[in-house]
Design a protein around this motif. Sequence first.
Motif, PDB file in Angstrom:
ATOM      1  N   ASN A 221      -7.628  -9.202   6.442  1.00 53.64           N
ATOM      2  CA  ASN A 221      -8.347  -7.978   6.803  1.00 53.64           C
ATOM      3  C   ASN A 221      -8.196  -7.619   8.279  1.00 53.64           C
ATOM      4  O   ASN A 221      -8.904  -6.765   8.786  1.00 53.64           O
ATOM      5  CB  ASN A 221      -9.843  -8.125   6.473  1.00 53.64           C
ATOM      6  N   ILE A 222      -7.260  -8.276   8.994  1.00 53.71           N
ATOM      7  CA  ILE A 222      -6.981  -7.908  10.376  1.00 53.71           C
ATOM      8  C   ILE A 222      -6.038  -6.704  10.384  1.00 53.71           C
ATOM      9  O   ILE A 222      -4.997  -6.715   9.726  1.00 53.71           O
ATOM     10  CB  ILE A 222      -6.354  -9.074  11.152  1.00 53.71           C
ATOM     11  N   VAL A 223      -6.395  -5.696  11.136  1.00 55.85           N
ATOM     12  CA  VAL A 223      -5.545  -4.518  11.252  1.00 55.85           C
ATOM     13  C   VAL A 223      -4.313  -4.857  12.093  1.00 55.85           C
ATOM     14  O   VAL A 223      -4.416  -5.474  13.144  1.00 55.85           O
ATOM     15  CB  VAL A 223      -6.323  -3.351  11.891  1.00 55.85           C
TER      16      VAL A 223
ATOM     17  N   PRO B  20      -6.250  -6.367  21.675  1.00 52.86           N
ATOM     18  CA  PRO B  20      -7.667  -6.336  21.263  1.00 52.86           C
ATOM     19  C   PRO B  20      -7.879  -5.910  19.820  1.00 52.86           C
ATOM     20  O   PRO B  20      -8.894  -6.267  19.216  1.00 52.86           O
ATOM     21  CB  PRO B  20      -8.295  -5.314  22.237  1.00 52.86           C
ATOM     22  N   SER B  21      -6.948  -5.158  19.251  1.00 50.02           N
ATOM     23  CA  SER B  21      -7.136  -4.698  17.866  1.00 50.02           C
ATOM     24  C   SER B  21      -7.029  -5.821  16.860  1.00 50.02           C
ATOM     25  O   SER B  21      -7.368  -5.633  15.691  1.00 50.02           O
ATOM     26  CB  SER B  21      -6.099  -3.616  17.536  1.00 50.02           C
ATOM     27  N   LEU B  22      -6.580  -6.999  17.282  1.00 52.42           N
ATOM     28  CA  LEU B  22      -6.442  -8.124  16.353  1.00 52.42           C
ATOM     29  C   LEU B  22      -7.724  -8.937  16.224  1.00 52.42           C
ATOM     30  O   LEU B  22      -7.703 -10.006  15.611  1.00 52.42           O
ATOM     31  CB  LEU B  22      -5.306  -9.049  16.804  1.00 52.42           C
ATOM     32  N   LEU B  23      -8.823  -8.463  16.781  1.00 53.05           N
ATOM     33  CA  LEU B  23     -10.102  -9.160  16.610  1.00 53.05           C
ATOM     34  C   LEU B  23     -10.612  -8.886  15.203  1.00 53.05           C
ATOM     35  O   LEU B  23     -11.107  -7.801  14.907  1.00 53.05           O
ATOM     36  CB  LEU B  23     -11.106  -8.684  17.661  1.00 53.05           C
ATOM     37  N   HIS B  24     -10.506  -9.870  14.320  1.00 56.95           N
ATOM     38  CA  HIS B  24     -10.838  -9.618  12.916  1.00 56.95           C
ATOM     39  C   HIS B  24     -12.327  -9.397  12.702  1.00 56.95           C
ATOM     40  O   HIS B  24     -12.736  -8.912  11.658  1.00 56.95           O
ATOM     41  CB  HIS B  24     -10.354 -10.780  12.054  1.00 56.95           C
ATOM     42  N   LEU B  25     -13.156  -9.739  13.686  1.00 62.60           N
ATOM     43  CA  LEU B  25     -14.593  -9.518  13.514  1.00 62.60           C
ATOM     44  C   LEU B  25     -14.943  -8.033  13.549  1.00 62.60           C
ATOM     45  O   LEU B  25     -16.058  -7.652  13.200  1.00 62.60           O
ATOM     46  CB  LEU B  25     -15.360 -10.255  14.621  1.00 62.60           C
TER      47      LEU B  25
ATOM     48  N   LYS C 158      -8.224   3.426  -0.941  1.00 64.65           N
ATOM     49  CA  LYS C 158      -7.196   3.730   0.049  1.00 64.65           C
ATOM     50  C   LYS C 158      -7.809   4.007   1.414  1.00 64.65           C
ATOM     51  O   LYS C 158      -7.258   3.586   2.450  1.00 64.65           O
ATOM     52  CB  LYS C 158      -6.386   4.945  -0.422  1.00 64.65           C
ATOM     53  N   THR C 159      -8.923   4.706   1.437  1.00 67.05           N
ATOM     54  CA  THR C 159      -9.534   5.060   2.722  1.00 67.05           C
ATOM     55  C   THR C 159     -10.247   3.881   3.381  1.00 67.05           C
ATOM     56  O   THR C 159     -10.532   3.935   4.580  1.00 67.05           O
ATOM     57  CB  THR C 159     -10.530   6.213   2.544  1.00 67.05           C
ATOM     58  N   THR C 160     -10.555   2.841   2.635  1.00 62.83           N
ATOM     59  CA  THR C 160     -11.256   1.681   3.213  1.00 62.83           C
ATOM     60  C   THR C 160     -10.355   0.469   3.375  1.00 62.83           C
ATOM     61  O   THR C 160     -10.823  -0.570   3.849  1.00 62.83           O
ATOM     62  CB  THR C 160     -12.464   1.297   2.341  1.00 62.83           C
ATOM     63  N   GLU C 161      -9.074   0.568   2.985  1.00 65.45           N
ATOM     64  CA  GLU C 161      -8.205  -0.589   3.108  1.00 65.45           C
ATOM     65  C   GLU C 161      -7.802  -0.795   4.580  1.00 65.45           C
ATOM     66  O   GLU C 161      -7.838   0.124   5.394  1.00 65.45           O
ATOM     67  CB  GLU C 161      -6.959  -0.416   2.252  1.00 65.45           C
TER      68      GLU C 161
END
Length: 547
Positions: A446-448, A497-502, A32-35
């Motif tokens: 895995n993109i936030v 900018p938060s959509l940078l999956h890298l 949960k903490t790393t998802e």
Amino acid sequence: MAADEAERARGRRAALSFATIAVVLGLPLWWKTTETYRAALPYADIDGLGQQPVQLVVPIVVVFGPGSVPGDLPRPLPFRDVQEMEISVNLRTSVTSRYEMRYRSTTAQEEAALALATAREADAALYPLQDTTFGSLTMYVVPETSSLLPQGINVYVGKHRSALVRAGGSLAALQARLREVTQVMSFTASSIAAALSDRVPDGQLSPDARRNLKSSLGYEITFSLLNPDPKSHSVDWDIEGAVNRFVKPVLDKLSLVANFSVDSQILYYAVLGVTPRYDKESSSFLLSAHSLPHVINPVEARLGSSAASLYPVLNFLLYVPERSHSPLYIQDKDGAPVSTNAFHSPRWGGIMVYNVEAPASPQASLPLHVDMDMARVMEVFLAQLRLLFGLSWEEVPPEFLLESPGNEGLADWELDHLLWAHTVENIATVSTTLTSLAQLLDKIGNIVIKDDVASEVYRAVASVQSAVTELSLGHLLTAFQASKEAVTSSERAFFDPSLLHLLYFPDDQKFAIYIPLFLPMAVPILLSLAKIVRETRLRKKEPTKMD
């Protein structure tokens, strides 16, 4: 023996306790903490945007003057009628134009205005009596023999949202004229197809469909003076005064469509990338039409205006030829000289060549002082600006007389023409942007997706739906404003900018990072569990001791 057995039992219970805590609490807590946090998005609504039908409603009032009512009207005045036409784009996009016609007779004030001497006077007197809502049209029908319109002119289009139309004799002839006027003053199937050019197959588009500027939230206009021979010419141009006098009124009216910024610059020793041809008969230098495309690239490298711009840049260049290439004239495709000595490039801008008269005496001191005629220059640049936005009178029928918009540069109905096209284009742009964003986020898990990004997406979807609804109600200005809000929200979401999956690790990298941490702890637990299982199996295999 009993003590050893109790110690082994305690060890088994401890191992089972550690294993249970690690599995029941540790693994879920770690997972949960790393998802990756992903806020919910309206995927179904986004998918439906591309297939949402768009209906363009144009409210039209047709006012019959005395003696202009056709004898074959279907029913007495006043009455209403509706005409619909489907605009073909592609199989997924449905655009329908709906003309809501309201027929009535003139009032006493309107009759007095139509009795004036000229169409311009009548149009000015009728303006306070009209519905000035964006997108609406008012057409005054005058008798076929009326002297209000010049000979050979059947339609007079004013600079607001009204027109004077000759009756035409029959209802069918009148409706044909009204249909032509409506398309000139609002939109045509080709203008809507040009606004949706990204969705129309290439074979169905005219060559000029992609020449107009794309809809944008802002534009930057740059006026550049190119003086390649400053040793011979000292050029003085009052660009600030010219902008305030000629350009500012036009941009004030266009400010409803987009934001505009204006700057200027002077470039010395900036030459054209093409060597003009000398013509002995006219003792002048010529630039042919096929060489004009090669002029822009070398000059554009010196401009430097589009490098740091967020919006499209419109370049207007005033070129003073060097003394060795003067006078310089531009030829059209047929080899005839261009009257304005200028040309424009679609979606880029325009260039005007300004020739300086040679001094009367060969011994005249250099550099020559040159005072630019900014009225003539701005007349050319404003005409090019209209062409860049797709405002051209070339397709108007010859029996139409269009009133000059004056210092404002464009009429009210021309502003509506831009609003119709840009609203439809904005709706299509937002649909494409959100669809691409949804596909990207669905493909890369895995993109936030932060809450603010999701809220922008929801806002964009709601604004698009609102724009479509307002168009169907005939509220052009409200629809355009909603479409602009949709474009703003969709771009904020797409370029967040938060959509940078890298910035985030895929699952295989996540395991590669955390296994070295968890493995030293997990090995003793796993070995203890294996020992417990082995001992349990041995205990079951031992025979029961009989006394």
